[in-house]
Motif scaffolding. Sequence first.
Motif, PDB file in Angstrom:
ATOM      1  N   ARG A  27     -49.672 -56.964  63.831  1.00  0.00           N
ATOM      2  CA  ARG A  27     -50.191 -57.241  65.242  1.00  0.00           C
ATOM      3  C   ARG A  27     -51.597 -57.913  65.224  1.00  0.00           C
ATOM      4  O   ARG A  27     -52.326 -57.159  64.635  1.00  0.00           O
ATOM      5  CB  ARG A  27     -49.975 -55.978  66.204  1.00  0.00           C
ATOM      6  CG  ARG A  27     -49.996 -56.503  67.493  1.00  0.00           C
ATOM      7  CD  ARG A  27     -49.731 -55.337  68.529  1.00  0.00           C
ATOM      8  NE  ARG A  27     -48.759 -55.816  69.528  1.00  0.00           N
ATOM      9  CZ  ARG A  27     -47.915 -55.381  70.298  1.00  0.00           C
ATOM     10  NH1 ARG A  27     -47.459 -54.034  69.856  1.00  0.00           N
ATOM     11  NH2 ARG A  27     -47.274 -55.879  71.187  1.00  0.00           N
ATOM     12  N   PRO A  28     -51.903 -58.912  66.062  1.00  0.00           N
ATOM     13  CA  PRO A  28     -53.213 -59.530  65.961  1.00  0.00           C
ATOM     14  C   PRO A  28     -54.142 -58.272  66.479  1.00  0.00           C
ATOM     15  O   PRO A  28     -53.828 -57.601  67.558  1.00  0.00           O
ATOM     16  CB  PRO A  28     -52.902 -60.688  67.145  1.00  0.00           C
ATOM     17  CG  PRO A  28     -51.477 -61.108  67.037  1.00  0.00           C
ATOM     18  CD  PRO A  28     -50.644 -59.616  66.689  1.00  0.00           C
ATOM     19  N   ALA A  66     -55.480 -56.704  56.756  1.00  0.00           N
ATOM     20  CA  ALA A  66     -55.060 -56.399  58.129  1.00  0.00           C
ATOM     21  C   ALA A  66     -55.379 -55.310  58.533  1.00  0.00           C
ATOM     22  O   ALA A  66     -55.220 -54.889  59.934  1.00  0.00           O
ATOM     23  CB  ALA A  66     -53.551 -56.802  58.389  1.00  0.00           C
ATOM     24  N   TYR A 118     -44.006 -55.595  69.933  1.00  0.00           N
ATOM     25  CA  TYR A 118     -44.343 -56.625  69.351  1.00  0.00           C
ATOM     26  C   TYR A 118     -43.209 -57.334  68.762  1.00  0.00           C
ATOM     27  O   TYR A 118     -42.524 -57.122  67.741  1.00  0.00           O
ATOM     28  CB  TYR A 118     -45.127 -56.508  68.043  1.00  0.00           C
ATOM     29  CG  TYR A 118     -45.987 -57.712  67.592  1.00  0.00           C
ATOM     30  CD1 TYR A 118     -46.611 -58.617  68.365  1.00  0.00           C
ATOM     31  CD2 TYR A 118     -46.108 -57.621  66.230  1.00  0.00           C
ATOM     32  CE1 TYR A 118     -47.002 -59.892  67.884  1.00  0.00           C
ATOM     33  CE2 TYR A 118     -46.810 -58.960  65.594  1.00  0.00           C
ATOM     34  CZ  TYR A 118     -47.344 -59.957  66.322  1.00  0.00           C
ATOM     35  OH  TYR A 118     -48.002 -60.950  65.785  1.00  0.00           O
ATOM     36  N   TYR A 122     -43.872 -64.310  67.345  1.00  0.00           N
ATOM     37  CA  TYR A 122     -45.030 -63.179  67.244  1.00  0.00           C
ATOM     38  C   TYR A 122     -46.285 -64.089  67.448  1.00  0.00           C
ATOM     39  O   TYR A 122     -46.689 -64.933  66.711  1.00  0.00           O
ATOM     40  CB  TYR A 122     -45.153 -62.836  65.637  1.00  0.00           C
ATOM     41  CG  TYR A 122     -43.922 -61.983  65.417  1.00  0.00           C
ATOM     42  CD1 TYR A 122     -43.876 -60.914  65.805  1.00  0.00           C
ATOM     43  CD2 TYR A 122     -43.002 -62.379  64.569  1.00  0.00           C
ATOM     44  CE1 TYR A 122     -42.424 -59.946  65.846  1.00  0.00           C
ATOM     45  CE2 TYR A 122     -41.799 -61.580  64.207  1.00  0.00           C
ATOM     46  CZ  TYR A 122     -41.770 -60.388  64.553  1.00  0.00           C
ATOM     47  OH  TYR A 122     -40.435 -59.441  64.441  1.00  0.00           O
ATOM     48  N   SER A 123     -46.790 -63.849  68.722  1.00  0.00           N
ATOM     49  CA  SER A 123     -47.917 -64.764  69.149  1.00  0.00           C
ATOM     50  C   SER A 123     -49.370 -64.164  68.619  1.00  0.00           C
ATOM     51  O   SER A 123     -49.395 -62.883  68.212  1.00  0.00           O
ATOM     52  CB  SER A 123     -47.845 -64.581  70.771  1.00  0.00           C
ATOM     53  OG  SER A 123     -49.317 -65.264  71.062  1.00  0.00           O
ATOM     54  N   ASP A 124     -50.126 -65.219  68.051  1.00  0.00           N
ATOM     55  CA  ASP A 124     -51.457 -64.899  67.697  1.00  0.00           C
ATOM     56  C   ASP A 124     -52.385 -64.300  68.887  1.00  0.00           C
ATOM     57  O   ASP A 124     -53.359 -63.914  68.516  1.00  0.00           O
ATOM     58  CB  ASP A 124     -52.052 -66.116  66.877  1.00  0.00           C
ATOM     59  CG  ASP A 124     -51.339 -66.243  65.750  1.00  0.00           C
ATOM     60  OD1 ASP A 124     -50.948 -65.497  65.343  1.00  0.00           O
ATOM     61  OD2 ASP A 124     -51.663 -67.404  65.238  1.00  0.00           O
ATOM     62  N   HIS A 125     -52.021 -64.396  69.909  1.00  0.00           N
ATOM     63  CA  HIS A 125     -52.492 -64.391  71.389  1.00  0.00           C
ATOM     64  C   HIS A 125     -52.227 -62.867  72.108  1.00  0.00           C
ATOM     65  O   HIS A 125     -52.586 -62.643  73.007  1.00  0.00           O
ATOM     66  CB  HIS A 125     -52.516 -65.461  72.260  1.00  0.00           C
ATOM     67  CG  HIS A 125     -53.061 -66.774  71.607  1.00  0.00           C
ATOM     68  ND1 HIS A 125     -54.392 -67.059  71.075  1.00  0.00           N
ATOM     69  CD2 HIS A 125     -52.126 -67.872  71.390  1.00  0.00           C
ATOM     70  CE1 HIS A 125     -54.115 -68.271  70.679  1.00  0.00           C
ATOM     71  NE2 HIS A 125     -53.024 -68.658  70.749  1.00  0.00           N
ATOM     72  N   ASP A 126     -51.375 -62.218  71.100  1.00  0.00           N
ATOM     73  CA  ASP A 126     -50.909 -60.871  71.705  1.00  0.00           C
ATOM     74  C   ASP A 126     -52.160 -60.014  71.956  1.00  0.00           C
ATOM     75  O   ASP A 126     -53.106 -59.757  70.863  1.00  0.00           O
ATOM     76  CB  ASP A 126     -49.830 -60.375  70.719  1.00  0.00           C
ATOM     77  CG  ASP A 126     -49.575 -58.730  71.017  1.00  0.00           C
ATOM     78  OD1 ASP A 126     -48.496 -58.783  71.671  1.00  0.00           O
ATOM     79  OD2 ASP A 126     -50.270 -57.850  70.801  1.00  0.00           O
TER      80      ASP A 126
END
Length: 143
Positions: A27-28, A66, A118, A122-126
């Motif tokens: 997750r971001p 990560a 999630y 899958y958004s990088d802006h989560d």
Amino acid sequence: MNGQNHTMLCLDLEGTLISNAVSQIPRPGLYAFLESVSEVCDLMLYTSVSTEKVDAIRTLLIEERAAPAWFADLSVIHPTGTLKHRARCARSDAMLLDDQAAVVAPGEESWWVPIAEYLPPYSDHDGELIKALATIRSRLGES
């Protein structure tokens, strides 16, 4: 990672920290979240994912930067059946960060810190981990 007399935070893995045990997309903001939350909570993983798979996921997350290296050392507990009971954490002050209301044992809703699952795409802006950290700090009486 700090670990002296802090509230215990039990972390779900699939849908909370990563996409799922198959795709394993972090997750971001995962690294920053883990570092920040470790300053105010003791951490452990509370997941239905097998111990072998958890170890492989942790290795991958650390190799991909990560997650911090100490993520590999977190204790892992598994639910008995489909419910995650607070008693399995062996700490009355424990909180559970989890994306699934269905795993929270009836009558134990107060220990649950909800987070949106999630999901694809899958958004990088989560920003869910940022929200969760704010909720955790609020529950601990911090700003």
